[in-house]
Design an enzyme around this catalytic site. Structure first.
Site, PDB file in Angstrom:
ATOM      1  N   SER A   1      -3.194  12.320 -40.391  1.00 52.77           N
ATOM      2  CA  SER A   1      -2.036  12.976 -39.485  1.00 52.77           C
ATOM      3  C   SER A   1      -2.743  12.951 -38.205  1.00 52.77           C
ATOM      4  O   SER A   1      -3.060  13.008 -37.356  1.00 52.77           O
ATOM      5  CB  SER A   1      -0.640  13.288 -40.412  1.00 52.77           C
ATOM      6  OG  SER A   1       0.023  13.678 -39.238  1.00 52.77           O
TER       7      SER A   1
ATOM      8  N   HIS B   1      -0.736   8.337 -38.749  1.00 52.79           N
ATOM      9  CA  HIS B   1       1.069   8.709 -38.539  1.00 52.79           C
ATOM     10  C   HIS B   1       1.077   8.630 -36.893  1.00 52.79           C
ATOM     11  O   HIS B   1       0.699   9.621 -36.675  1.00 52.79           O
ATOM     12  CB  HIS B   1       1.521  10.599 -39.182  1.00 52.79           C
ATOM     13  CG  HIS B   1       1.370  10.539 -40.255  1.00 52.79           C
ATOM     14  ND1 HIS B   1       1.262  11.513 -40.677  1.00 52.79           N
ATOM     15  CD2 HIS B   1       1.379   9.446 -41.543  1.00 52.79           C
ATOM     16  CE1 HIS B   1       1.434  11.270 -42.547  1.00 52.79           C
ATOM     17  NE2 HIS B   1       1.579  10.375 -42.793  1.00 52.79           N
TER      18      HIS B   1
ATOM     19  N   ASP C   1       1.235  14.888 -47.469  1.00 54.14           N
ATOM     20  CA  ASP C   1       1.325  13.019 -47.224  1.00 54.14           C
ATOM     21  C   ASP C   1       0.474  12.309 -47.806  1.00 54.14           C
ATOM     22  O   ASP C   1      -0.971  13.386 -47.630  1.00 54.14           O
ATOM     23  CB  ASP C   1       1.414  12.164 -45.665  1.00 54.14           C
ATOM     24  CG  ASP C   1       1.759  10.593 -46.225  1.00 54.14           C
ATOM     25  OD1 ASP C   1       1.992   9.909 -47.450  1.00 54.14           O
ATOM     26  OD2 ASP C   1       1.820  10.133 -45.420  1.00 54.14           O
TER      27      ASP C   1
END
Length: 349
Positions: A168, A195, A291
């Site tokens: 991310s 992301h 995540d």
């Protein structure tokens, strides 16, 4: 709690006021100055020493990319880019990520006005997160991309392997480091979730493909995954992998975002847990939040999985790797420059 000092850089007086007003609403954020162009920004960074800079990509006098490179060279500080969603804007934003920007916020593509409120919370959140970034990781010199000659193919490999990467904040730069160090004859496909909103992932894949010896492309729904190719999950959909007719295929899933993310690393990892006849190598790199950890737990429970996490010292944000390490589901912890070698080694075992 420490107040975070922010410098807002944008050639539009309206945007400077809008960003300043929104950020100032948060109790931890203090806008200590604004600048109209890159030259002014460099002067004010030296004088005011902000904790975070928001930087427009497209500006006169000195554009955002040139300004960013000067900032990271002369006054390293976490930078959040503010960009348009045009193709050129997306390409410049991806370049900025690889020059050392921590993150970016895309300006709404519709008419200015109420559309700006749609990104208010995102702007505040990304500035807060940027204040925690590891600036040393953003400015560390990177290893030269190797020119591949030796073959890494093992003599016998009874089972197909697949590599899955999740990242991310700070991820585009980390992906460049890893993918450019993988050999073109890599005996596995790579699937990666970064992301990022729709449109920007296309520019990311194109830029990485131009730099890497392996093929890098944005994943397409239903395509067969090939060894020596990395597939970037498109923004706006979850990427999953299915075993169909003896082949591994990319599939898109439009189920709701997970913890605000679509694509989400957890969704990719969970899909791989259902694939039994394949060796799985999972990699978690820099990123805010957790995540990937829940999906990695399921992957490990399914067996035939090795997990690599990026070490704290090179992670721009250690959140995602730390969550996986603390959950006890990681086999190998290595700095960013060693992840590609660890992948190659695990494929060859």
């Amino acid at each position: 709690m420490k107040t975070i000092k922010v410098l807002v850089v944008d050639d539009s007086a309206f945007m400077r006021k809008w960003i300043s007003d929104f950020l100032s609403e948060h109790p931890r954020l203090e806008v200590i100055g604004t600048a109209r162009n890159g030259r002014e920004a460099l002067e004010k960074i030296a004088a005011l020493r902000p904790d975070v800079v928001t930087l427009d990509v497209e500006m006169p006098v000195m554009n955002g990319l040139e300004t960013l490179q000067r900032i990271m060279r002369d006054h390293p500080v976490p930078v959040v880019m503010v960009s348009s969603t045009t193709t050129e804007g997306a390409e410049n934003t991806i370049a900025a990520m690889q020059y050392g920007a921590v993150d970016f916020v895309a300006k709404p593509s519709g008419p200015i006005s109420l559309d700006l409120y749609k990104v208010k919370d995102e702007m505040i959140g990304k500035v807060l997160h940027a204040s925690e970034a590891n600036v040393a990781a953003l400015t560390a010199p990177r290893r030269q991309h190797p020119s591949w000659r030796p073959s890494f193919k093992a003599a016998a490999r009874p089972q197909q392997a697949i590599v899955a990467i999740g990242t991310s904040t700070g991820g585009p730069r980390a992906l460049e480091t890893v993918l450019t160090q993988l050999p073109p004859d890599l005996a596995a496909p790579v699937v990666a979730v970064q992301h990022m909103p729709k449109g920007f992932t296309t520019s990311l894949a194109n830029r990485l493909d131009a730099l890497a010896a392996i093929t890098v492309k944005e994943a397409e729904d239903g395509e067969v995954l090939q060894n020596g190719t990395a597939y970037i999950a498109p923004g706006g959909v979850h990427l999953i992998v299915r075993e169909e007719g003896g082949a591994l295929k990319a599939r898109f899933d439009e189920s709701p975002p997970r913890a605000g993310h679509r694509p989400a690393v957890d969704v990719l990892f969970e899909s791989l847990a259902a694939i039994r006849l394949c060796r799985k190598i999972a990699v978690i790199m820099t990123g805010m939040g957790s995540d990937g950890t829940a999906g990695l737990k399921k992957l490990k429970e399914s067996g035939n999985t090795k997990a690599i996490a990026e070490a704290r010292e090179t992670a721009v944000v250690f959140g995602m790797p730390r969550a996986a390490i603390e959950a006890g589901v990681v086999d190998v912890i290595v700095p960013l420059d060693s992840i590609a070698a660890a992948i190659v080694q695990l494929i060859g075992e």
